[in-house]
Design an enzyme around this catalytic site. Structure first.
Site, mmCIF file in Angstrom:
data_model
loop_
_atom_site.group_PDB
_atom_site.id
_atom_site.type_symbol
_atom_site.label_atom_id
_atom_site.label_comp_id
_atom_site.label_asym_id
_atom_site.label_seq_id
_atom_site.Cartn_x
_atom_site.Cartn_y
_atom_site.Cartn_z
ATOM 1 N N ILE A 82 31.369 39.756 79.107
ATOM 2 C CA ILE A 82 32.684 39.116 79.024
ATOM 3 C C ILE A 82 33.783 40.055 79.480
ATOM 4 O O ILE A 82 34.715 39.662 80.195
ATOM 5 C CB ILE A 82 32.957 38.623 77.587
ATOM 6 C CG1 ILE A 82 31.979 37.495 77.217
ATOM 7 C CG2 ILE A 82 34.394 38.137 77.440
ATOM 8 C CD1 ILE A 82 32.057 37.069 75.767
ATOM 9 N N TYR A 90 27.624 41.250 61.668
ATOM 10 C CA TYR A 90 28.349 40.663 62.788
ATOM 11 C C TYR A 90 29.241 39.523 62.314
ATOM 12 O O TYR A 90 30.439 39.481 62.635
ATOM 13 C CB TYR A 90 27.349 40.150 63.828
ATOM 14 C CG TYR A 90 27.984 39.540 65.053
ATOM 15 C CD1 TYR A 90 28.588 40.337 66.011
ATOM 16 C CD2 TYR A 90 27.958 38.167 65.262
ATOM 17 C CE1 TYR A 90 29.159 39.784 67.151
ATOM 18 C CE2 TYR A 90 28.518 37.599 66.398
ATOM 19 C CZ TYR A 90 29.118 38.410 67.340
ATOM 20 O OH TYR A 90 29.697 37.866 68.461
ATOM 21 N N ASP A 93 24.149 40.812 77.682
ATOM 22 C CA ASP A 93 23.152 41.652 77.014
ATOM 23 C C ASP A 93 23.164 41.427 75.507
ATOM 24 O O ASP A 93 22.124 41.527 74.856
ATOM 25 C CB ASP A 93 23.418 43.126 77.309
ATOM 26 C CG ASP A 93 23.138 43.500 78.764
ATOM 27 O OD1 ASP A 93 22.465 42.708 79.457
ATOM 28 O OD2 ASP A 93 23.596 44.573 79.206
#
Length: 256
Positions: A19, A145, A181
Site C-alpha cells: 500500500i 493487530y 506481503d
C-alpha cells in the site's frame, strides 16, 4: 489532478512495497514532492528512484525531521502507513504486543506530535492513517493487530475531531484484504477471511484520492465494510455470534 496535493510535500512511511508504494506512486503522479520511507533501505531507494522521489530509510517514528529538511522545510501530507500484522492471542509474547503498539499506534502519535505545531501555525496539514478494517471490526487469530489497529483508528478520529476547525484534515483508510506481503503472512486466517475479496494496493490509493476530493475522514476501499460496521454497532451480540462462527470455522479447518 487533485489540486490539494499538487506540489505538496508528502511523506509515506512503509513505502517500500504494498500500500505504501502505491500511495507514493499516486502522490508523485499527482504532482506532489514525495519522501519514501521504509525500514528496508534498498526498497525505499528503488521506489524513490522509480517515481523521482527522495528516499529516507529508517524507523517511521523518527522520519519527520529529516523529511521536513529534504522537502525544503515543510511536510504538507503525512501518510502513517507503516504497520506490523502481528498475529496471536492474548498469550502472544510481550515483545509482540509492544512492537504492535509501537509501530501501529505510537509511530502515529510521535509523527503527529512533531507535525502539529507547524500545521496549526500555518492553519493547514493532512494526516493519512492506514488503519485496516480490523480497526473498525476485528480479525480472527490476530489479537495484537486487531487491538492496535483499533487504537490507530481511535487516534485518527481524535486528531480529526480536535483539530479540524484549525485546518488539519485527517483520513483513516480501512481496507480489508489487500494483495501485499502482509496478506500472504496472515496465513490460514487471512486465506479464509481476507483473500476472497482482496484488492490491489492501487485500489487503496484510488480510494484515498476519492476521499481527499470529497474531504472524507473514513476511507473504505471495500464499501461493504460500512454495512459490517453498522451491524456491529447496532447489534453487537449478533455480530459477535457471527464472528464466533467464523472463528470456529477457522479452528475446524486448521484441525484437519
Amino acid at each position: 489532478m487533485v489540486e490539494a496535493v499538487q506540489d505538496a510535500g508528502v511523506v509515506v512511511t512503509g513505502a517500500g512495497g504494498g500500500i505504501g508504494a502505491a500511495l507514493a506512486r499516486r502522490f508523485a503522479a499527482e504532482g506532489a514532492r514525495v519522501v519514501v520511507n521504509d525500514l528496508d533501505a534498498g526498497k525505499a531507494k528503488a521506489v524513490a528512484e522509480e517515481i523521482g522521489a527522495i528516499a529516507i530509510p529508517g524507523d517511521a517514528s523518527a522520519v519527520v525531521d529529516a523529511a521536513r529538511e529534504a522537502l525544503g522545510g515543510t511536510v504538507d501530507v503525512y501518510c502513517a502507513n507503516a504497520g506490523v500484522g502481528s498475529g496471536g492471542t492474548e498469550a502472544a509474547a510481550e515483545e509482540v504486543w509492544a512492537r504492535a503498539w509501537d509501530v501501529n499506534v505510537m509511530a502515529h502519535v510521535r509523527a503527529a506530535h512533531a507535525l502539529l505545531p507547524g500545521w496549526l501555525e500555518r492553519g493547514r496539514g493532512r494526516f493519512v492513517s492506514t488503519v485496516s478494517a480490523a480497526g473498525l471490526l476485528t480479525m480472527i487469530g490476530a489479537a495484537p493487530y486487531s487491538v492496535t489497529k483499533h487504537g490507530a483508528y481511535a487516534f485518527a478520529e481524535w486528531l480529526s475531531l480536535t483539530y479540524r476547525h484549525r485546518g488539519v484534515k485527517v483520513h483513516a483508510i480501512c481496507p480489508q484484504g489487500v494483495r501485499t506481503d502482509m496478506l500472504t503472512a496472515s496465513g490460514s486466517a487471512g486465506e479464509l477471511v481476507l483473500t476472497p475479496t482482496a484488492i490491489e494496493p492501487e485500489d487503496v490509493a484510488d480510494a484515498l484520492f476519492r476521499g481527499i476530493e470529497a474531504d472524507r475522514f473514513l476511507i473504505l476501499p471495500h464499501p461493504e465494510v460500512a454495512e459490517y460496521y453498522q451491524a456491529r454497532a447496532a447489534e453487537p451480540d449478533r455480530w459477535l455470534r457471527g464472528m464466533n462462527r467464523l472463528q470456529r470455522q477457522w479452528e475446524e479447518a486448521s484441525a484437519r
